[in-house]
Write a protein that holds these residues in place. Sequence first.
Motif, PDB file in Angstrom:
ATOM      1  N   ASN A  72       0.899  -1.048   0.078  1.00  0.00           N
ATOM      2  CA  ASN A  72       0.009   0.225  -0.135  1.00  0.00           C
ATOM      3  C   ASN A  72       0.779   0.938  -0.273  1.00  0.00           C
ATOM      4  O   ASN A  72       0.472   2.108   0.605  1.00  0.00           O
ATOM      5  CB  ASN A  72      -1.020  -0.285   1.432  1.00  0.00           C
ATOM      6  N   THR A  73       1.447   1.149  -0.386  1.00  0.00           N
ATOM      7  CA  THR A  73       2.665   2.563  -0.740  1.00  0.00           C
ATOM      8  C   THR A  73       2.382   3.667  -2.291  1.00  0.00           C
ATOM      9  O   THR A  73       1.482   2.793  -2.684  1.00  0.00           O
ATOM     10  CB  THR A  73       4.325   1.721  -1.305  1.00  0.00           C
ATOM     11  N   LEU A  74       2.264   4.311  -2.005  1.00  0.00           N
ATOM     12  CA  LEU A  74       1.900   4.922  -2.857  1.00  0.00           C
ATOM     13  C   LEU A  74       3.087   5.956  -3.363  1.00  0.00           C
ATOM     14  O   LEU A  74       4.297   7.361  -3.188  1.00  0.00           O
ATOM     15  CB  LEU A  74       0.927   6.314  -2.839  1.00  0.00           C
TER      16      LEU A  74
ATOM     17  N   GLY B  65      11.895   8.611  -5.581  1.00  0.00           N
ATOM     18  CA  GLY B  65      11.802   7.732  -4.577  1.00  0.00           C
ATOM     19  C   GLY B  65      10.095   7.553  -4.313  1.00  0.00           C
ATOM     20  O   GLY B  65       9.270   8.459  -5.212  1.00  0.00           O
ATOM     21  N   GLU B  66       9.928   7.484  -2.731  1.00  0.00           N
ATOM     22  CA  GLU B  66       8.244   6.849  -2.732  1.00  0.00           C
ATOM     23  C   GLU B  66       7.660   8.627  -2.481  1.00  0.00           C
ATOM     24  O   GLU B  66       6.583   8.731  -2.683  1.00  0.00           O
ATOM     25  CB  GLU B  66       8.535   5.749  -1.662  1.00  0.00           C
ATOM     26  N   HIS B  67       8.507   9.161  -1.812  1.00  0.00           N
ATOM     27  CA  HIS B  67       7.668  10.716  -1.350  1.00  0.00           C
ATOM     28  C   HIS B  67       8.213  11.976  -1.330  1.00  0.00           C
ATOM     29  O   HIS B  67       9.952  11.684  -1.908  1.00  0.00           O
ATOM     30  CB  HIS B  67       7.840  10.489   0.487  1.00  0.00           C
TER      31      HIS B  67
ATOM     32  N   ARG C 121      16.081   1.658   1.693  1.00  0.00           N
ATOM     33  CA  ARG C 121      15.399   0.964   1.147  1.00  0.00           C
ATOM     34  C   ARG C 121      14.123   0.964   0.882  1.00  0.00           C
ATOM     35  O   ARG C 121      13.471   0.567   0.307  1.00  0.00           O
ATOM     36  CB  ARG C 121      15.388  -0.408   2.475  1.00  0.00           C
ATOM     37  N   LEU C 122      13.702   2.119   2.092  1.00  0.00           N
ATOM     38  CA  LEU C 122      11.819   1.724   2.126  1.00  0.00           C
ATOM     39  C   LEU C 122      10.797   2.822   0.706  1.00  0.00           C
ATOM     40  O   LEU C 122      10.488   2.766   0.097  1.00  0.00           O
ATOM     41  CB  LEU C 122      11.594   2.106   3.046  1.00  0.00           C
ATOM     42  N   GLU C 123      12.491   3.847   0.932  1.00  0.00           N
ATOM     43  CA  GLU C 123      12.283   4.974  -0.668  1.00  0.00           C
ATOM     44  C   GLU C 123      11.936   4.308  -1.898  1.00  0.00           C
ATOM     45  O   GLU C 123      11.784   5.082  -2.712  1.00  0.00           O
ATOM     46  CB  GLU C 123      13.076   6.503  -0.031  1.00  0.00           C
ATOM     47  N   TYR C 124      13.433   3.693  -1.518  1.00  0.00           N
ATOM     48  CA  TYR C 124      13.521   3.277  -3.629  1.00  0.00           C
ATOM     49  C   TYR C 124      14.027   1.435  -3.609  1.00  0.00           C
ATOM     50  O   TYR C 124      13.927   1.328  -4.508  1.00  0.00           O
ATOM     51  CB  TYR C 124      15.000   3.738  -3.580  1.00  0.00           C
ATOM     52  N   LYS C 125      12.367   0.137  -3.093  1.00  0.00           N
ATOM     53  CA  LYS C 125      12.717  -0.138  -3.589  1.00  0.00           C
ATOM     54  C   LYS C 125      11.769  -0.659  -4.455  1.00  0.00           C
ATOM     55  O   LYS C 125      11.992  -1.984  -4.690  1.00  0.00           O
ATOM     56  CB  LYS C 125      11.880  -0.964  -1.754  1.00  0.00           C
TER      57      LYS C 125
END
Length: 268
Positions: A28-30, A120-122, A178-182
Amino acid sequence: MKVSVGLLLMLLMATVVANAQDPGSDTNTLRLPNDSITLKLDNSLPAPTRVFPVRKLILPGVLIAYGATSIGNEELKNLNKEVKEELWTERDHKRLKIDNYLQWAPAAAVYGLNALGIKGEHNFGDRTIIYGLSSAIMSSAVFVTKKFSSQVRPDGSNNFSFPSGHTANAFAGAEFLRLEYKNVSPWYGVAGYAVAFTTGYLRMYNNKHWLSDVVAGAGIGILSTDLAYYLYPTVKRIFVKDSDKRSATIAAPFYNQGVVGLSLVHQF
């Protein structure tokens, strides 16, 4: 029988890298199309689930439990001494200072990659507040634990050995990377964890921490960042009601290696 520190550290590295390479550990990442440094916050972030995912507690929980158990366990204390003998006592060398800077590299890489155009993610504002929350959780946990555990460092310089703050900071940054660029490439996370692992190794190489300090620090760092991502949507809803009509400021305190500070992001 003498235990090889190389084998122990390889096992720790394998464990944390496995966590870093798991693309399914966060759902559920955006992905946000705009990543400007204008500090514009995106209120479309998903709300956290009611319960923090148990799977995220397993790895850091095991690492923290190992470190905590070592405080009163004679076998683990002896293992700490064996690692010290192998890295320091039997191999006379000068201390390196690179670990003081290397601990910041994974988190800095997030902003460096974005500056190079790798999204990245955000966006800048969201990611900065998330990292501020992670730093606040991590540094608070490290500070309180150091104060009450009162474990003497291997070099006898003070009794703030447990856990390793440098290692916790490095692994918090590695999990942040990791979470920003997974979803871009899992290798960014692997690289971040490799740097964090090196930071932890250098803390023992420099005779500043026991093996158990480093293991516990790694667990605290990983868990702090995971908690920050989980809590941020709720924190954001509290401070930001309507980002199109009003400004908002979010501040997060932090403590690291004797330095107290404040992470501040303001939306105009």
